[in-house]
Write a protein that holds these residues in place. Structure first.
Motif, PDB file in Angstrom:
ATOM      1  N   ARG A  16       1.036  -1.070   0.008  1.00  0.00           N
ATOM      2  CA  ARG A  16      -0.006  -0.165  -0.142  1.00  0.00           C
ATOM      3  C   ARG A  16       0.951   1.266  -0.068  1.00  0.00           C
ATOM      4  NH1 ARG A  16      -4.635  -0.781  -0.536  1.00  0.00           N
ATOM      5  NH2 ARG A  16      -5.624  -2.649   0.270  1.00  0.00           N
ATOM      6  N   VAL A  17       0.226   2.469  -0.364  1.00  0.00           N
ATOM      7  CA  VAL A  17       1.071   3.416  -0.514  1.00  0.00           C
ATOM      8  C   VAL A  17       0.615   4.699   0.342  1.00  0.00           C
ATOM      9  CG1 VAL A  17       1.896   5.608  -2.231  1.00  0.00           C
ATOM     10  CG2 VAL A  17       1.810   3.002  -2.900  1.00  0.00           C
ATOM     11  N   VAL A  18       1.172   5.169   1.213  1.00  0.00           N
ATOM     12  CA  VAL A  18       0.721   6.641   1.755  1.00  0.00           C
ATOM     13  C   VAL A  18       1.326   7.650   0.968  1.00  0.00           C
ATOM     14  CG1 VAL A  18       0.923   7.874   3.946  1.00  0.00           C
ATOM     15  CG2 VAL A  18       0.692   5.253   3.962  1.00  0.00           C
ATOM     16  N   LEU A  19       0.494   8.199  -0.109  1.00  0.00           N
ATOM     17  CA  LEU A  19       1.036   9.135  -1.105  1.00  0.00           C
ATOM     18  C   LEU A  19       0.742  10.538  -0.471  1.00  0.00           C
ATOM     19  CD1 LEU A  19       2.337   9.266  -3.634  1.00  0.00           C
ATOM     20  CD2 LEU A  19       0.042   9.441  -4.643  1.00  0.00           C
ATOM     21  N   LEU A  20       1.863  11.284  -0.243  1.00  0.00           N
ATOM     22  CA  LEU A  20       1.744  12.790   0.135  1.00  0.00           C
ATOM     23  C   LEU A  20       2.035  13.702  -0.994  1.00  0.00           C
ATOM     24  CD1 LEU A  20       3.334  12.523   3.562  1.00  0.00           C
ATOM     25  CD2 LEU A  20       0.897  12.310   3.221  1.00  0.00           C
ATOM     26  N   ASP A  21       1.252  14.732  -0.907  1.00  0.00           N
ATOM     27  CA  ASP A  21       1.452  15.764  -2.136  1.00  0.00           C
ATOM     28  C   ASP A  21       2.331  17.007  -1.147  1.00  0.00           C
ATOM     29  OD1 ASP A  21      -0.268  17.598  -0.441  1.00  0.00           O
ATOM     30  OD2 ASP A  21      -1.565  17.635  -1.919  1.00  0.00           O
ATOM     31  N   PRO A  22       2.654  17.863  -2.135  1.00  0.00           N
ATOM     32  CA  PRO A  22       3.456  18.725  -1.608  1.00  0.00           C
ATOM     33  C   PRO A  22       2.888  19.649  -0.210  1.00  0.00           C
ATOM     34  CG  PRO A  22       3.731  19.134  -3.814  1.00  0.00           C
ATOM     35  CD  PRO A  22       2.561  18.179  -3.520  1.00  0.00           C
ATOM     36  N   ASP A  24       1.387  18.088   2.245  1.00  0.00           N
ATOM     37  CA  ASP A  24       1.235  16.878   3.142  1.00  0.00           C
ATOM     38  C   ASP A  24      -0.212  16.199   3.105  1.00  0.00           C
ATOM     39  OD1 ASP A  24       4.163  16.714   3.618  1.00  0.00           O
ATOM     40  OD2 ASP A  24       3.922  18.151   5.471  1.00  0.00           O
ATOM     41  N   ARG A  25      -0.952  16.646   2.386  1.00  0.00           N
ATOM     42  CA  ARG A  25      -2.065  15.827   2.077  1.00  0.00           C
ATOM     43  C   ARG A  25      -2.000  14.513   1.582  1.00  0.00           C
ATOM     44  NH1 ARG A  25      -5.775  18.893  -2.035  1.00  0.00           N
ATOM     45  NH2 ARG A  25      -4.068  18.556  -3.224  1.00  0.00           N
ATOM     46  N   VAL A  26      -2.778  13.323   2.114  1.00  0.00           N
ATOM     47  CA  VAL A  26      -2.597  12.146   1.748  1.00  0.00           C
ATOM     48  C   VAL A  26      -3.829  11.767   0.819  1.00  0.00           C
ATOM     49  CG1 VAL A  26      -4.075  11.154   3.634  1.00  0.00           C
ATOM     50  CG2 VAL A  26      -2.280   9.850   2.661  1.00  0.00           C
ATOM     51  N   LEU A  27      -3.351  10.683  -0.159  1.00  0.00           N
ATOM     52  CA  LEU A  27      -4.469  10.437  -1.137  1.00  0.00           C
ATOM     53  C   LEU A  27      -5.132   9.358  -0.742  1.00  0.00           C
ATOM     54  CD1 LEU A  27      -5.485  10.876  -4.030  1.00  0.00           C
ATOM     55  CD2 LEU A  27      -4.090   9.348  -4.945  1.00  0.00           C
ATOM     56  N   LEU A  28      -6.746   9.176  -0.676  1.00  0.00           N
ATOM     57  CA  LEU A  28      -7.367   8.260  -0.254  1.00  0.00           C
ATOM     58  C   LEU A  28      -8.269   7.681  -1.354  1.00  0.00           C
ATOM     59  CD1 LEU A  28      -7.997   8.517   3.697  1.00  0.00           C
ATOM     60  CD2 LEU A  28      -6.138   7.376   2.434  1.00  0.00           C
ATOM     61  N   ALA A 101       5.326   7.787   0.094  1.00  0.00           N
ATOM     62  CA  ALA A 101       5.744   8.165  -1.203  1.00  0.00           C
ATOM     63  C   ALA A 101       5.320   9.552  -1.075  1.00  0.00           C
ATOM     64  CB  ALA A 101       5.067   7.457  -2.328  1.00  0.00           C
ATOM     65  N   ARG A 102       5.928  10.142  -1.988  1.00  0.00           N
ATOM     66  CA  ARG A 102       5.823  11.715  -2.400  1.00  0.00           C
ATOM     67  C   ARG A 102       5.570  11.907  -3.831  1.00  0.00           C
ATOM     68  NH1 ARG A 102       5.390  15.617   1.755  1.00  0.00           N
ATOM     69  NH2 ARG A 102       6.266  14.626   3.630  1.00  0.00           N
ATOM     70  N   THR A 103       4.597  12.992  -4.255  1.00  0.00           N
ATOM     71  CA  THR A 103       4.349  13.352  -5.381  1.00  0.00           C
ATOM     72  C   THR A 103       4.175  14.719  -5.606  1.00  0.00           C
ATOM     73  OG1 THR A 103       3.289  12.826  -7.536  1.00  0.00           O
ATOM     74  CG2 THR A 103       1.930  12.817  -5.637  1.00  0.00           C
ATOM     75  N   VAL A 121     -14.813   1.008  -6.369  1.00  0.00           N
ATOM     76  CA  VAL A 121     -14.067   1.822  -6.325  1.00  0.00           C
ATOM     77  C   VAL A 121     -14.726   3.303  -7.021  1.00  0.00           C
ATOM     78  CG1 VAL A 121     -11.853   3.351  -6.425  1.00  0.00           C
ATOM     79  CG2 VAL A 121     -11.965   0.791  -5.918  1.00  0.00           C
ATOM     80  N   SER A 122     -15.140   4.404  -6.067  1.00  0.00           N
ATOM     81  CA  SER A 122     -15.987   5.527  -6.708  1.00  0.00           C
ATOM     82  C   SER A 122     -15.101   6.810  -6.615  1.00  0.00           C
ATOM     83  CB  SER A 122     -17.304   5.489  -5.821  1.00  0.00           C
ATOM     84  OG  SER A 122     -17.074   5.655  -4.586  1.00  0.00           O
ATOM     85  N   GLY A 123     -13.956   6.760  -6.573  1.00  0.00           N
ATOM     86  CA  GLY A 123     -13.099   8.161  -6.678  1.00  0.00           C
ATOM     87  C   GLY A 123     -12.088   8.162  -5.588  1.00  0.00           C
ATOM     88  N   ALA A 124     -11.343   9.232  -5.668  1.00  0.00           N
ATOM     89  CA  ALA A 124     -10.114   9.543  -4.887  1.00  0.00           C
ATOM     90  C   ALA A 124     -10.176  10.980  -4.182  1.00  0.00           C
ATOM     91  CB  ALA A 124      -9.088   9.310  -5.882  1.00  0.00           C
ATOM     92  N   ARG A 125      -9.635  11.214  -3.222  1.00  0.00           N
ATOM     93  CA  ARG A 125      -9.572  12.499  -2.717  1.00  0.00           C
ATOM     94  C   ARG A 125      -8.318  12.670  -1.937  1.00  0.00           C
ATOM     95  NH1 ARG A 125     -13.266  14.312   2.497  1.00  0.00           N
ATOM     96  NH2 ARG A 125     -12.166  16.110   2.789  1.00  0.00           N
ATOM     97  N   TRP A 126      -7.865  13.952  -1.971  1.00  0.00           N
ATOM     98  CA  TRP A 126      -6.693  14.117  -1.234  1.00  0.00           C
ATOM     99  C   TRP A 126      -7.054  14.790   0.216  1.00  0.00           C
ATOM    100  CZ3 TRP A 126      -1.755  13.241  -2.424  1.00  0.00           C
ATOM    101  CH2 TRP A 126      -1.595  12.921  -3.675  1.00  0.00           C
ATOM    102  N   TRP A 127      -6.610  14.310   1.394  1.00  0.00           N
ATOM    103  CA  TRP A 127      -7.111  14.669   2.787  1.00  0.00           C
ATOM    104  C   TRP A 127      -6.136  15.253   3.420  1.00  0.00           C
ATOM    105  CZ3 TRP A 127     -11.857  12.738   5.156  1.00  0.00           C
ATOM    106  CH2 TRP A 127     -12.467  11.616   4.137  1.00  0.00           C
ATOM    107  N   THR A 128      -6.533  16.581   4.172  1.00  0.00           N
ATOM    108  CA  THR A 128      -5.290  17.058   5.054  1.00  0.00           C
ATOM    109  C   THR A 128      -5.316  15.936   6.445  1.00  0.00           C
ATOM    110  OG1 THR A 128      -6.852  18.399   6.116  1.00  0.00           O
ATOM    111  CG2 THR A 128      -5.589  19.175   4.212  1.00  0.00           C
TER     112      THR A 128
END
Length: 168
Positions: A16-22, A24-28, A101-103, A121-128
């Motif tokens: 699994r990937v804990v993907l963070l954006d610049p 520091d939001r995580v994608l779920l 991971a970072r992107t 799976v019905s979508g994705a969202r960046w969460w703080t």
């Protein structure tokens, strides 16, 4: 939650990937039971190891398939977790490794979903982290908000942390 339509039981090796954006939001990803969209939850991208691939390779492949994100710096394993849960009429037993991971790529496009994923799976969202802390939705792994807060405050652990086994 599970991705592959081919899972037939036994302990499934998962990356699994804990993907963070610049910011520091995580994608779920937003998932649900295929036949009951009201039975829903949020979860990190990832899925089962296929063939001879490594967990790192599986993490990157799953990320591309589920999000379309290809520009990733894959970091260390943060957490390990065993879990067991019912999904799509089967019981899934998984040994999950969560990679940091970072992107900078924040637009998602789920282009490589399996048939089961398309139904669940019905979508994705960046969460703080704050949004996660205040969320009333079901999120896996449980306690993700606290785990993310510790990660952001202290950085990655020196060795992977073993999370409590979850049996649903």
């Amino acid at each position: 939650m599970p991705a592959e339509d081919t899972y037939t039981g036994g302990l499934r090796k998962v990356a699994r990937v804990v993907l963070l954006d610049p910011a520091d939001r995580v994608l779920l990803l937003h998932g649900h039971e295929p036949d009951d969209p009201a039975d829903d939850w949020w979860f990190t991208p990832g899925g089962g190891v296929e063939g001879a691939e490594t967990r790192e390779q599986a993490a990157l492949r799953e990320l591309v398939e589920e999000t379309g994100i290809t520009e990733v710096d894959l970091g260390p394993v943060l957490w390990r977790r065993r879990c067991s849960f019912p999904f799509a009429g089967r019981r899934w037993d998984q040994d999950e490794w969560y990679y940091l991971a970072r992107t900078t790529q924040t637009v998602t496009a789920a282009l490589g979903l399996t048939e089961l994923e398309r139904r669940s799976v019905s979508g994705a969202r960046w969460w703080t982290c704050r949004e996660l802390e205040q969320a009333h939705e079901t999120v896996y792994p449980t306690r993700l908000a606290g785990l993310l807060r510790t990660l952001l405050d202290e950085g990655p652990p020196a060795t992977p942390v073993t999370l409590d086994t979850e049996i649903v």
